[in-house]
Motif scaffolding. Structure first.
Motif, PDB file in Angstrom:
ATOM      1  N   ARG A 263      -6.357  -0.071   3.380  1.00  0.00           N
ATOM      2  CA  ARG A 263      -5.369  -1.100   3.731  1.00  0.00           C
ATOM      3  C   ARG A 263      -4.451  -1.388   2.538  1.00  0.00           C
ATOM      4  NH1 ARG A 263      -9.699  -3.932   6.912  1.00  0.00           N
ATOM      5  NH2 ARG A 263      -8.991  -3.993   9.087  1.00  0.00           N
ATOM      6  N   ALA A 264      -5.053  -1.580   1.374  1.00  0.00           N
ATOM      7  CA  ALA A 264      -4.249  -1.868   0.183  1.00  0.00           C
ATOM      8  C   ALA A 264      -3.392  -0.670  -0.202  1.00  0.00           C
ATOM      9  CB  ALA A 264      -5.175  -2.262  -0.977  1.00  0.00           C
ATOM     10  N   TYR A 265      -3.939   0.516  -0.080  1.00  0.00           N
ATOM     11  CA  TYR A 265      -3.215   1.738  -0.422  1.00  0.00           C
ATOM     12  C   TYR A 265      -1.979   1.889   0.463  1.00  0.00           C
ATOM     13  CZ  TYR A 265      -3.187   6.461  -2.483  1.00  0.00           C
ATOM     14  OH  TYR A 265      -2.873   7.595  -3.195  1.00  0.00           O
ATOM     15  N   ALA A 266      -2.145   1.580   1.750  1.00  0.00           N
ATOM     16  CA  ALA A 266      -1.009   1.665   2.676  1.00  0.00           C
ATOM     17  C   ALA A 266       0.045   0.616   2.344  1.00  0.00           C
ATOM     18  CB  ALA A 266      -1.504   1.490   4.114  1.00  0.00           C
ATOM     19  N   ALA A 267      -0.397  -0.580   2.006  1.00  0.00           N
ATOM     20  CA  ALA A 267       0.555  -1.646   1.675  1.00  0.00           C
ATOM     21  C   ALA A 267       1.376  -1.282   0.445  1.00  0.00           C
ATOM     22  CB  ALA A 267      -0.192  -2.965   1.456  1.00  0.00           C
ATOM     23  N   LEU A 268       0.746  -0.656  -0.538  1.00  0.00           N
ATOM     24  CA  LEU A 268       1.479  -0.240  -1.733  1.00  0.00           C
ATOM     25  C   LEU A 268       2.474   0.871  -1.417  1.00  0.00           C
ATOM     26  CD1 LEU A 268      -1.379  -0.263  -4.411  1.00  0.00           C
ATOM     27  CD2 LEU A 268       0.475  -1.913  -4.128  1.00  0.00           C
TER      28      LEU A 268
ATOM     29  N   GLY B  50       7.847  -4.101  12.534  1.00  0.00           N
ATOM     30  CA  GLY B  50       7.824  -3.399  11.256  1.00  0.00           C
ATOM     31  C   GLY B  50       7.380  -4.330  10.156  1.00  0.00           C
ATOM     32  N   PRO B  51       7.380  -3.851   8.894  1.00  0.00           N
ATOM     33  CA  PRO B  51       6.939  -4.675   7.771  1.00  0.00           C
ATOM     34  C   PRO B  51       7.735  -5.959   7.687  1.00  0.00           C
ATOM     35  CG  PRO B  51       7.291  -2.395   7.100  1.00  0.00           C
ATOM     36  CD  PRO B  51       7.836  -2.533   8.470  1.00  0.00           C
ATOM     37  N   GLY B  52       7.035  -7.034   7.558  1.00  0.00           N
ATOM     38  CA  GLY B  52       7.699  -8.326   7.494  1.00  0.00           C
ATOM     39  C   GLY B  52       7.967  -8.744   6.075  1.00  0.00           C
ATOM     40  N   ARG B  53       8.340  -9.976   5.916  1.00  0.00           N
ATOM     41  CA  ARG B  53       8.662 -10.470   4.583  1.00  0.00           C
ATOM     42  C   ARG B  53       7.434 -10.437   3.688  1.00  0.00           C
ATOM     43  NH1 ARG B  53      11.628 -16.055   5.248  1.00  0.00           N
ATOM     44  NH2 ARG B  53      11.609 -15.840   2.981  1.00  0.00           N
ATOM     45  N   GLY B  54       6.240 -10.621   4.313  1.00  0.00           N
ATOM     46  CA  GLY B  54       5.028 -10.587   3.509  1.00  0.00           C
ATOM     47  C   GLY B  54       4.824  -9.252   2.837  1.00  0.00           C
ATOM     48  N   LEU B  55       5.028  -8.169   3.589  1.00  0.00           N
ATOM     49  CA  LEU B  55       4.862  -6.839   3.021  1.00  0.00           C
ATOM     50  C   LEU B  55       5.943  -6.538   1.996  1.00  0.00           C
ATOM     51  CD1 LEU B  55       3.079  -4.340   3.157  1.00  0.00           C
ATOM     52  CD2 LEU B  55       4.571  -3.436   4.941  1.00  0.00           C
ATOM     53  N   ASP B  56       7.154  -6.981   2.265  1.00  0.00           N
ATOM     54  CA  ASP B  56       8.235  -6.796   1.294  1.00  0.00           C
ATOM     55  C   ASP B  56       7.917  -7.526  -0.016  1.00  0.00           C
ATOM     56  OD1 ASP B  56       9.598  -5.304   3.123  1.00  0.00           O
ATOM     57  OD2 ASP B  56      10.852  -6.947   3.834  1.00  0.00           O
TER      58      ASP B  56
ATOM     59  N   ASP C 123       2.736  -1.021   7.049  1.00  0.00           N
ATOM     60  CA  ASP C 123       1.872  -2.076   7.566  1.00  0.00           C
ATOM     61  C   ASP C 123       0.754  -1.501   8.431  1.00  0.00           C
ATOM     62  OD1 ASP C 123       3.453  -1.283   9.677  1.00  0.00           O
ATOM     63  OD2 ASP C 123       3.770  -3.314  10.463  1.00  0.00           O
ATOM     64  N   TYR C 124       0.448  -0.237   8.298  1.00  0.00           N
ATOM     65  CA  TYR C 124      -0.650   0.394   9.020  1.00  0.00           C
ATOM     66  C   TYR C 124      -1.240   1.495   8.148  1.00  0.00           C
ATOM     67  CZ  TYR C 124       3.009   3.822   9.993  1.00  0.00           C
ATOM     68  OH  TYR C 124       4.037   4.724   9.860  1.00  0.00           O
ATOM     69  N   VAL C 125      -2.485   1.841   8.448  1.00  0.00           N
ATOM     70  CA  VAL C 125      -3.218   2.854   7.692  1.00  0.00           C
ATOM     71  C   VAL C 125      -3.168   4.175   8.446  1.00  0.00           C
ATOM     72  CG1 VAL C 125      -5.500   3.504   6.781  1.00  0.00           C
ATOM     73  CG2 VAL C 125      -4.737   1.122   6.677  1.00  0.00           C
ATOM     74  N   VAL C 126      -2.989   5.267   7.721  1.00  0.00           N
ATOM     75  CA  VAL C 126      -3.004   6.606   8.299  1.00  0.00           C
ATOM     76  C   VAL C 126      -4.176   7.377   7.699  1.00  0.00           C
ATOM     77  CG1 VAL C 126      -0.518   6.633   8.729  1.00  0.00           C
ATOM     78  CG2 VAL C 126      -1.402   7.478   6.541  1.00  0.00           C
ATOM     79  N   PRO C 127      -4.603   8.483   8.331  1.00  0.00           N
ATOM     80  CA  PRO C 127      -5.726   9.256   7.782  1.00  0.00           C
ATOM     81  C   PRO C 127      -5.498   9.739   6.354  1.00  0.00           C
ATOM     82  CG  PRO C 127      -5.291   9.912  10.047  1.00  0.00           C
ATOM     83  CD  PRO C 127      -4.190   8.971   9.666  1.00  0.00           C
TER      84      PRO C 127
ATOM     85  N   HIS D 113      -2.800  -3.034   9.716  1.00  0.00           N
ATOM     86  CA  HIS D 113      -3.341  -2.484  10.954  1.00  0.00           C
ATOM     87  C   HIS D 113      -4.122  -1.202  10.683  1.00  0.00           C
ATOM     88  CE1 HIS D 113      -3.625  -1.385  15.188  1.00  0.00           C
ATOM     89  NE2 HIS D 113      -3.125  -0.193  14.890  1.00  0.00           N
ATOM     90  N   VAL D 114      -5.349  -1.122  11.195  1.00  0.00           N
ATOM     91  CA  VAL D 114      -6.166   0.089  11.119  1.00  0.00           C
ATOM     92  C   VAL D 114      -6.553   0.469  12.539  1.00  0.00           C
ATOM     93  CG1 VAL D 114      -8.180   1.209  10.101  1.00  0.00           C
ATOM     94  CG2 VAL D 114      -7.083  -0.689   8.899  1.00  0.00           C
ATOM     95  N   ALA D 115      -6.011   1.573  13.035  1.00  0.00           N
ATOM     96  CA  ALA D 115      -6.276   1.998  14.399  1.00  0.00           C
ATOM     97  C   ALA D 115      -7.738   2.391  14.578  1.00  0.00           C
ATOM     98  CB  ALA D 115      -5.368   3.170  14.773  1.00  0.00           C
ATOM     99  N   GLN D 116      -8.183   2.351  15.822  1.00  0.00           N
ATOM    100  CA  GLN D 116      -9.575   2.675  16.133  1.00  0.00           C
ATOM    101  C   GLN D 116      -9.933   4.083  15.676  1.00  0.00           C
ATOM    102  OE1 GLN D 116     -11.908   0.720  17.357  1.00  0.00           O
ATOM    103  NE2 GLN D 116     -13.494   2.316  17.450  1.00  0.00           N
ATOM    104  N   SER D 117      -9.040   5.047  15.882  1.00  0.00           N
ATOM    105  CA  SER D 117      -9.338   6.426  15.511  1.00  0.00           C
ATOM    106  C   SER D 117      -9.437   6.586  13.994  1.00  0.00           C
ATOM    107  CB  SER D 117      -8.260   7.363  16.065  1.00  0.00           C
ATOM    108  OG  SER D 117      -6.982   7.014  15.567  1.00  0.00           O
TER     109      SER D 117
END
Length: 339
Positions: free
Chosen positions: A280-285, A21-27, A289-293, A241-245
């Motif tokens: 990626r940045a939008y997901a982090a905000l 899951g989100p680590g200290r960096g994301l926190d 720690d991963y991107v969704v559609p 993380h950005v999945a292949q799909s």
């Protein structure tokens, strides 16, 4: 095909899919980003999505174009974001008589040293605020092309690197206004996103009268982060993380603009790269720690629309690129959570 992350917008502590899951960096990113967002929001009332998108572009190592009619806070947003971060900031007022060397710098002869000495221009800063960029000639506008794409400036055959982070925040008035030059396609393509401020609602405008009545909130705004903090946040965003799909979905969305009958110019491969970086940045905000559609869909219009050119028929029918992108988002199939 690589498995997508689970469907929920926020991960469980274990990540829910076998990844941590989100680590200290994301926190840490969330804490610093929230401070910057709150600082900007204290100046820009009633525009939380605009503030979030501006911060998204900063963390995506991109550049922001703010377009709207005069008096709605375009320059105020740019200055508020710049003052929230303790780094070098330079402002350039674009006018018809501005020269390229007024932006990049010039080599001047030093009488004492008996040699030419380079005098850096305002582009040598972490955040460059370009006010009313489309009031300058296309030749002057093109002075920003190299620095925005390659983070460097070449003057008299010598190349100078720019310090990171580096971000251009440009404001422009609609092209229908007097004394404006439309930005060339290559210039628009270098801006990660374009946003419009829009008029505030009555409640926000009333709050603005109270906040701006005696003094500008910018005078009370102090930095809540520094350039080193922003560099650390950018490294965290790069690890998202950005999945292949999801990557394939972004490609399909951009590709669909290239063959659309109402567009004579579709989005470039650079647009695809900017879309994924911004996601990626939008997901982090959003503390993920991963991107969704959903991230790609939310950013499709601000990242893609300003790069598209409608056909003459579409212009006659007053069809805007934003409408085309919105229809493509609704039409294209969205990848399932697990595929």
């Amino acid at each position: 095909m690589e498995a997508d992350p689970p469907a929920p917008r926020r991960p469980s502590p274990s990540g829910g899919d076998g990844r941590p899951g989100p680590g200290r960096g994301l926190d840490g990113l969330a804490q610093v980003a929230n401070k910057i967002r709150d600082a900007v929001a204290s100046v820009i009332e009633g525009k939380p999505e605009v503030v979030r998108l501006a911060l998204t572009v900063l963390l995506a190592e991109g550049h922001l174009l703010i377009e709207d009619v005069p008096g709605v806070g375009k320059t105020m947003l740019a200055k508020a974001l710049a003052r929230s971060v303790d780094c070098s900031v330079r402002r350039v007022q674009f006018t018809p008589d501005l020269l390229p060397s007024d932006i990049t710098g010039v080599s001047a002869y030093n009488q004492e040293m008996r040699e030419f000495e380079f005098k850096p221009g305002p582009v040598f800063a972490n955040i460059v605020v370009g006010d009313e960029i489309n009031r300058a000639s296309p030749k002057t506008q093109s002075a920003l092309l190299e620095c925005m794409e390659e983070r460097q400036v070449t003057v008299d055959g010598t190349t100078y690197g720019l310090e990171r982070p580096f971000m251009v925040i440009a404001t422009q008035n609609p092209v229908e206004m007097e004394g404006t030059y439309p930005l060339p396609e290559a210039q628009r393509d270098r801006f990660t996103a374009r946003i419009s401020m829009g008029y505030p609602d009555p409640a926000a405008e009333l709050e603005m009268l109270d906040a701006h009545g005696q003094a500008s909130p910018l005078d009370r705004l102090s930095p809540v982060a520094n350039a080193g903090d922003v560099r650390d946040l950018i490294e965290v965003v790069r690890a998202q993380h950005v999945a292949q799909s999801v990557r394939q979905y972004a490609i399909e969305l951009v590709t669909a603009t290239r063959g659309h009958p109402e567009l004579r110019l579709g989005a470039s491969p650079r647009a695809t790269l900017h879309l994924v970086r911004a996601a990626r940045a939008y997901a982090a905000l959003d503390d993920r720690d991963y991107v969704v559609p959903d991230d790609v869909q939310d950013l499709a219009v601000p990242v893609l629309a300003h790069r598209l050119l409608p056909t003459a028929e579409a212009q006659v029918e007053r069809r805007r690129p934003e409408q085309v992108v919105t229809e493509l988002v609704h039409r294209l199939p969205v990848p399932s959570p697990r595929k």
